[in-house]
Design a protein around this motif. Structure first.
Motif, short mmCIF file in Angstrom:
data_model
loop_
_atom_site.label_atom_id
_atom_site.label_comp_id
_atom_site.label_asym_id
_atom_site.label_seq_id
_atom_site.Cartn_x
_atom_site.Cartn_y
_atom_site.Cartn_z
N ILE A 171 -45.01 -28.95 -7.86
CA ILE A 171 -43.92 -29.39 -8.08
C ILE A 171 -43.64 -28.67 -10.02
CG2 ILE A 171 -43.30 -31.81 -10.35
CD1 ILE A 171 -45.93 -33.08 -8.96
N GLN A 172 -41.89 -28.84 -10.01
CA GLN A 172 -41.02 -28.26 -10.90
C GLN A 172 -40.24 -28.90 -11.29
OE1 GLN A 172 -38.84 -24.49 -8.97
NE2 GLN A 172 -38.31 -23.64 -11.55
N GLU A 173 -40.56 -28.93 -12.61
CA GLU A 173 -39.77 -30.23 -13.40
C GLU A 173 -38.06 -29.05 -13.86
OE1 GLU A 173 -41.70 -31.50 -16.38
OE2 GLU A 173 -42.67 -33.32 -15.42
N PHE A 174 -37.17 -29.72 -14.58
CA PHE A 174 -35.64 -29.59 -14.69
C PHE A 174 -35.51 -30.02 -16.46
CE2 PHE A 174 -36.65 -27.90 -10.77
CZ PHE A 174 -35.52 -26.47 -10.67
N ARG A 175 -35.39 -28.69 -17.83
CA ARG A 175 -33.89 -29.51 -17.80
C ARG A 175 -32.47 -30.28 -17.09
NH1 ARG A 175 -35.83 -30.47 -23.10
NH2 ARG A 175 -38.04 -30.09 -23.74
N TRP A 176 -32.07 -30.41 -18.54
CA TRP A 176 -30.46 -30.75 -17.44
C TRP A 176 -30.42 -29.20 -17.92
CZ3 TRP A 176 -28.26 -34.80 -21.41
CH2 TRP A 176 -28.31 -35.83 -20.40
N TRP A 177 -29.38 -28.63 -17.41
CA TRP A 177 -28.83 -27.29 -16.54
C TRP A 177 -30.06 -26.10 -16.11
CZ3 TRP A 177 -23.64 -27.87 -16.09
CH2 TRP A 177 -23.11 -28.77 -17.17
N ASP A 178 -30.86 -26.71 -16.25
CA ASP A 178 -31.80 -25.61 -15.96
C ASP A 178 -31.30 -25.45 -13.98
OD1 ASP A 178 -32.97 -25.59 -17.67
OD2 ASP A 178 -34.75 -26.36 -17.18
N SER A 179 -31.74 -24.33 -13.22
CA SER A 179 -31.48 -23.97 -11.94
C SER A 179 -32.57 -23.41 -11.44
CB SER A 179 -30.47 -23.58 -12.09
OG SER A 179 -30.45 -21.53 -12.43
N ALA A 180 -33.14 -23.67 -10.24
CA ALA A 180 -34.23 -22.06 -9.94
C ALA A 180 -32.98 -21.84 -8.04
CB ALA A 180 -34.92 -23.42 -10.27
N SER A 181 -34.30 -20.51 -7.50
CA SER A 181 -33.26 -20.64 -6.30
C SER A 181 -35.02 -20.74 -5.08
CB SER A 181 -33.42 -19.60 -5.99
OG SER A 181 -32.13 -19.33 -6.58
N ARG A 182 -34.46 -21.57 -4.17
CA ARG A 182 -35.89 -22.01 -3.31
C ARG A 182 -35.51 -20.83 -2.35
NH1 ARG A 182 -38.21 -22.45 -6.16
NH2 ARG A 182 -39.79 -23.66 -7.71
N GLY A 183 -36.02 -19.53 -1.20
CA GLY A 183 -34.81 -18.92 -0.50
C GLY A 183 -33.48 -18.65 -1.01
N SER A 184 -32.68 -18.42 0.05
CA SER A 184 -31.26 -18.13 -0.60
C SER A 184 -31.15 -19.60 -1.68
CB SER A 184 -30.65 -18.19 0.60
OG SER A 184 -30.77 -18.80 1.76
N ILE A 185 -30.90 -20.76 -1.73
CA ILE A 185 -30.16 -21.68 -1.80
C ILE A 185 -30.59 -22.38 -2.99
CG2 ILE A 185 -30.03 -24.46 -1.66
CD1 ILE A 185 -31.18 -24.16 0.65
#
Length: 353
Positions: A171-185
């Protein structure tokens, strides 16, 4: 009233210890509750449920095993299965018969999902937009826990998933405008104008939002639930243009217009986002308002045609490749003897000019 606290401009807002919208204060008062209850009791509800079975194209596990292209399958309501860069991505998976805390009451599905959870391939990423029952299905999450690599969720939603058996490491939680990559996405969590809560005492204690999905070749926007607000233009300016926008178009009413969009607003959101192709979602699976069940698709389709917007309306379960043109049909017209005539769209055209 305490001032809204921001960490940065347009960031996640907190008001009186709860998450909040930037442009409206959507507290539900007793007066609001009584007005909505009175409307449900007194207003005429016509064709809110299909007279005939919704068409569904079944999806098989064998079909997905050999899928090589970037593709989208609409599973119903706001549940979308996508293959991008050879990864499977699933949004707001709802597979239960009812969008409700219990399965003996509450909004019942018009159709069964085109594929079961057991038949799904290993899912690389599940995106959750907020904790409402028609977007966060406890039974589905519990079944998916072992076959999903990553759950990306709004702030404070992770505790629910852990309670239901999802390992914290997934599980990964996000605030507005947070971003993260999974592989190339790349996945970015962006604002909406909505609210959260699964009971009487937890309103706005978890965050809500939309998702930007950027693969090596495609840029996709998933709106989830929202009233129309300036945030769409802000998202479009930051992340647009989008090859495909999947925009909430359904469950609207003047009594809750701040948190759900009318079709003309959904079209405008697509324009603000700098979208190329639009797919209306959040319709044709549950009766969550008082409009005719087919009205969102009919109105959005007519407005899009008038404005020259490329709008796609796949049958539930229909394969929609992203690297080819897609020919839509008004499949809902086959289920109704008479589709009510649409009002003129000139007012919308004038306001958009």
């Amino acid at each position: 009233m305490n001032q809204v606290e921001n960490n940065r401009v347009s960031d996640t807002a907190v008001l009186d210890g709860k998450f909040a919208n930037h442009e409206v204060d959507n507290k539900n008062s007793i007066r609001d509750f009584l007005a909505i209850s009175w409307a449900y009791l007194t207003e005429k509800h016509e064709d809110t449920v299909p007279k005939k079975p919704i068409p569904v194209q079944s999806i098989t596990s064998e079909q997905l095993e050999i899928e090589k292209e970037d593709v989208v399958y609409r599973l119903g309501h706001s549940s979308i299965l996508m293959k991008l860069d050879n990864q499977w991505v699933l949004t707001d998976p709802v597979f239960s018969d009812r969008a409700s805390p219990v399965q003996w009451a509450g909004p019942k599905r018009f159709h069964q999902p085109p594929i079961s959870i057991e038949e799904l391939p290993t899912i690389d990423v599940v995106l959750i937009s907020h904790d409402h029952y028609d977007h966060l299905d406890k039974a589905a999450v519990k079944k998916l826990a072992k076959k999903v690599e990553h759950f990306l969720v709004p702030l404070k939603v992770g505790a629910l998933l852990e309670k239901w058996g999802v390992p914290a490491s997934k599980i990964q939680e996000f605030r507005w405008w947070d971003s993260a990559s999974r592989g190339s996405i790349e996945f970015a969590f962006t604002p909406t104008q909505h609210f959260s809560g699964r009971g009487l005492t937890d309103r706005n204690q978890t965050l809500w939002g939309s998702w930007v999905i950027r693969s090596s070749e495609k840029s996709i926007f998933f709106s989830s639930d929202s009233g129309y607000f300036s945030g769409f233009k802000e998202i479009g300016d930051k992340y647009g243009p989008f090859d495909l926008t999947m925009i909430e178009t359904g469950a609207y009413n003047k009594l809750w217009s701040e948190v759900h969009m009318f079709p003309r607003e959904s079209i405008q959101a697509h324009i603000d986002l700098k979208g190329n192709v639009m797919m209306p979602i959040h319709n044709s699976t549950f009766d969550l308002s008082m409009h005719r069940w087919y009205e969102p698709l009919e109105k959005a389709s007519n407005l899009a045609r008038s404005l020259g917007i490329d709008l796609v309306t796949p049958v539930i379960g229909q394969r929609m490749p992203l690297n080819e043109s897609f020919q839509s049909v008004k499949w809902w017209e086959q289920l109704e003897v008479e589709i009510k005539a649409e009002p003129a769209v000139q007012n919308f055209l004038n306001s958009a000019s």
